[in-house]
Design a protein around this motif. Structure first.
Motif, mmCIF file in Angstrom:
data_model
loop_
_atom_site.group_PDB
_atom_site.id
_atom_site.type_symbol
_atom_site.label_atom_id
_atom_site.label_comp_id
_atom_site.label_asym_id
_atom_site.label_seq_id
_atom_site.Cartn_x
_atom_site.Cartn_y
_atom_site.Cartn_z
ATOM 1 N N HIS A 139 -9.239 -48.062 -114.591
ATOM 2 C CA HIS A 139 -10.217 -49.062 -114.155
ATOM 3 C C HIS A 139 -11.640 -48.515 -114.205
ATOM 4 O O HIS A 139 -12.569 -49.232 -114.534
ATOM 5 C CB HIS A 139 -9.886 -49.514 -112.730
ATOM 6 C CG HIS A 139 -10.813 -50.573 -112.233
ATOM 7 N ND1 HIS A 139 -10.744 -51.888 -112.673
ATOM 8 C CD2 HIS A 139 -11.858 -50.527 -111.359
ATOM 9 C CE1 HIS A 139 -11.693 -52.592 -112.095
ATOM 10 N NE2 HIS A 139 -12.385 -51.803 -111.288
ATOM 11 N N SER A 198 -11.883 -41.470 -114.336
ATOM 12 C CA SER A 198 -10.960 -42.554 -114.007
ATOM 13 C C SER A 198 -9.542 -42.028 -113.816
ATOM 14 O O SER A 198 -8.850 -42.406 -112.868
ATOM 15 C CB SER A 198 -10.992 -43.609 -115.116
ATOM 16 O OG SER A 198 -10.248 -44.738 -114.724
ATOM 17 N N GLY A 238 -1.829 -43.483 -108.084
ATOM 18 C CA GLY A 238 -0.586 -43.184 -108.803
ATOM 19 C C GLY A 238 -0.198 -41.742 -108.532
ATOM 20 O O GLY A 238 -1.058 -40.902 -108.281
ATOM 21 N N ASP A 284 -9.180 -42.934 -110.040
ATOM 22 C CA ASP A 284 -8.898 -44.367 -109.914
ATOM 23 C C ASP A 284 -7.471 -44.569 -109.411
ATOM 24 O O ASP A 284 -6.508 -44.202 -110.078
ATOM 25 C CB ASP A 284 -9.101 -45.077 -111.255
ATOM 26 C CG ASP A 284 -8.684 -46.543 -111.167
ATOM 27 O OD1 ASP A 284 -8.917 -47.156 -110.105
ATOM 28 O OD2 ASP A 284 -8.112 -47.057 -112.144
ATOM 29 N N GLY A 285 -7.349 -45.165 -108.244
ATOM 30 C CA GLY A 285 -6.031 -45.525 -107.722
ATOM 31 C C GLY A 285 -5.257 -44.325 -107.206
ATOM 32 O O GLY A 285 -5.734 -43.197 -107.253
ATOM 33 N N GLY A 323 -5.637 -44.493 -112.688
ATOM 34 C CA GLY A 323 -5.686 -45.629 -113.604
ATOM 35 C C GLY A 323 -6.854 -45.529 -114.569
ATOM 36 O O GLY A 323 -7.514 -44.497 -114.679
#
Lengths: 117, 426
Positions: free
Chosen positions: B75, B61, B68, B65-66, B73
């Motif tokens: 999530h 993750s 950034g 995730d994402g 993240g």
């Protein structure tokens, strides 16, 4: 002339060698052996089979020396081989009847004196 | 849309990369002394357990995730929403993408162990591996693959020059400094005990690397095929050059040198695999050999006992590969970007940025992490344990037991009492 047989821990071999060289003892035979001298049992497990390792790996030095080098050889073996724990090994000193250097045919003290010494 | 061909290849590629971890264990085990064979191998094997679990729980993750810029993240933590449907912009199931990336995290974690073998305690190593796989690997993977500041800034890293190679190599340097050298390092000859393992391990690593680089296109399309072929060409050239360097320097081509060369070549092509032409890949093979060879020659002159040359083989070769892209990337082959030689100076700037940031982060974070673990529990075994060997100390096994004089311990206590012959120690 004596044959000094030293049985030591394999992990101390390099220390013993260093001590022997320092004492100018240079004719050395080294063998890997297995032995037992009353140390505590070591237990190993292989896939659920547990065994007591009865025989520990040891290294055996055989050093043929003229009489004045007997004590230096023994001291070097003790100094290099000692950890203070049970299992440090033993030294056996036995009389030698006859020694022959194969290359030259020299005998006895001449044969156990290292070349160039 | 899931594509059957892509999915089939990625399933196979994942298995290929997983093989690299035991292959690395074999490679490392051959390079250490007999009494540390199993412990060295177990450090790689342990990564299979530790890094897989941390990756599934949180590492994946943080990495993917994402977008950034520094961290992903949470999530996808605990594999939340990682299912059979395809990941965005891909043609393979999300969960397969996760598994493929997991094998990268595992082998990278195992790589770092090469710096601390023959003296680090096994327990603290497991703790270190767990934390490292998240705090160092997952973060660098996010920067280079998962939408972080490097990839979004334009840095090209096909299969892991940043997180895998420079990440492990410069972490290894920090680990060697914090843990300290072996007790006899620099005083006694500490020699590899089985060069055949080393060669076989290197061969199996190369085999696995076809999945590592070839799978990093995530499809059976052009980038993956180019990367696959380059994975053949570069290490072959490095191997040839290395043997010549060996012959020039010592008149003999060494077997351990050859095994090292294979690794260096594979590492060098890793970041560049899908971005440069096959002929430039061959040139990279030649170029990558030189700095790594130099570091291996120079390393024994320093006090730092970076035992199995992770820095030279992975850190330095990864650095070379990342920079090489900045010069020789070719849009005609990769469809993404040109390098300096083809008129795009900006690409070199992006590559230099990665080549500075990744080593700095990996070194700093690993240094701090080991200092913290070391403040809680000793990292090193005692001098006595080091003398008798890690295998006996931490695993109660030997790699090559003779069995002579070993007495079977009966599982039923009654047998011991009834039969004094069994109970009596030899």
């Amino acid at each position: 002339m004596k044959l000094v047989i030293g049985i030591v821990r394999p992990e101390r071999v390099n220390d013993v060698l260093r001590a022997l060289y320092k004492a100018e003892v240079r004719g050395i035979t080294l063998t890997r052996v297995q032995g037992h001298g009353g140390e505590l049992e070591r237990v190993e497990t292989y896939r659920g089979m547990t065994v007591q390792v009865g025989m520990e790996d040891k290294a055996r030095f055989e050093i043929a020396v003229s009489d004045e080098f007997v004590d230096p050889a023994i001291e070097a073996l003790c100094e290099g081989g000692r950890t203070g724990e049970v299992g440090d090994g033993k030294i056996f000193v036995v009389p030698l009847e006859r020694v022959v250097r194969i290359r030259t045919g020299e005998e006895d003290n001449a044969a156990v004196t290292p070349v160039g010494a | 849309m899931i594509n059957a061909g892509d999915t089939a290849w990625m399933l196979a590629a994942t298995a290929l990369v997983l093989l690299m971890t035991p292959a690395l264990g074999l490679f490392y085990a051959g390079l250490v002394r007999e009494k540390n064979t199993l412990n060295t191998f177990m450090m790689s094997i342990a990564a299979l357990a530790v890094a897989t679990v941390t990756w599934a729980l949180i590492g994946y993750s943080i990495a993917f995730d994402g977008d950034g810029s520094i961290l992903g993240g949470l999530h996808n933590a605990f594999l939340h929403d990682v299912g059979l449907e395809p990941r965005a912009n891909s043609t393979i199931p999300h969960i397969l993408f996760f598994a493929f990336q997991a094998t990268f995290c595992i082998v990278t974690t195992a790589l770092v162990s090469g710096a601390v073998v023959e003296r680090m305690r096994f327990g603290p190593f497991l703790v270190f591996a767990a934390l490292w796989s998240v705090l160092v690997y997952a973060v660098l993977a996010h920067w280079a693959f998962g939408g972080g500041w490097l990839i979004s800034g334009g840095t090209l890293d096909f299969a892991g020059g940043v997180p895998v190679e420079m990440g492990s190599g410069f972490s290894a340097l920090a680990a060697a400094i914090v843990v300290g050298g072996r007790k006899d390092y620099g005083r006694q000859a500490l020699l590899p005990h089985n060069t055949v393992y080393v060669l076989l391990g290197a061969g199996l690593l190369w085999f696995g690397w076809f999945g590592f680089n070839g799978g990093s296109g995530f499809s059976v399309g052009a980038p993956g095929v180019l990367a696959f072929t380059n994975t053949l060409l570069t290490p072959a050239c490095t191997l040839g050059v290395w043997m010549i360097l060996d012959i020039i320097r010592g008149r003999q081509a060494t077997a351990i040198g050859a095994a090292t060369a294979i690794i260096v070549g594979c590492v060098g092509i890793t970041p560049a695999a899908g971005f440069i032409s096959p002929m430039w890949a061959m040139v990279l093979g030649v170029v990558a050999a030189l700095p790594s060879y130099a570091v291996i020659i120079l390393r024994p002159r320093f006090r730092i006992d970076e035992t199995l040359d992770v820095l030279a083989a992975h850190g330095v070769a990864g650095f070379t590969g990342i920079l090489f892209i900045g010069f020789f990337a070719q849009k005609g082959w990769n469809g993404v970007s040109d390098g300096l030689v083809y008129g795009n100076f900006d690409q070199l700037v992006d590559q230099v940025l990665a080549a500075l940031a990744a080593p700095a982060y990996a070194f700093g974070m690993t240094f701090a992490l080991l200092k913290i673990i070391g403040a809680v529990t000793p990292l090193r075994s005692t001098t006595h344990q080091e003398a008798i060997g890690m295998d006996e100390t931490f695993h109660g096994e030997e790699a090559y037991p003779s069995g002579e004089g070993a007495v079977l311990v009966m599982t039923e206590p009654r047998a011991k009492q009834d039969d004094p012959r069994v109970a009596t120690p030899v």
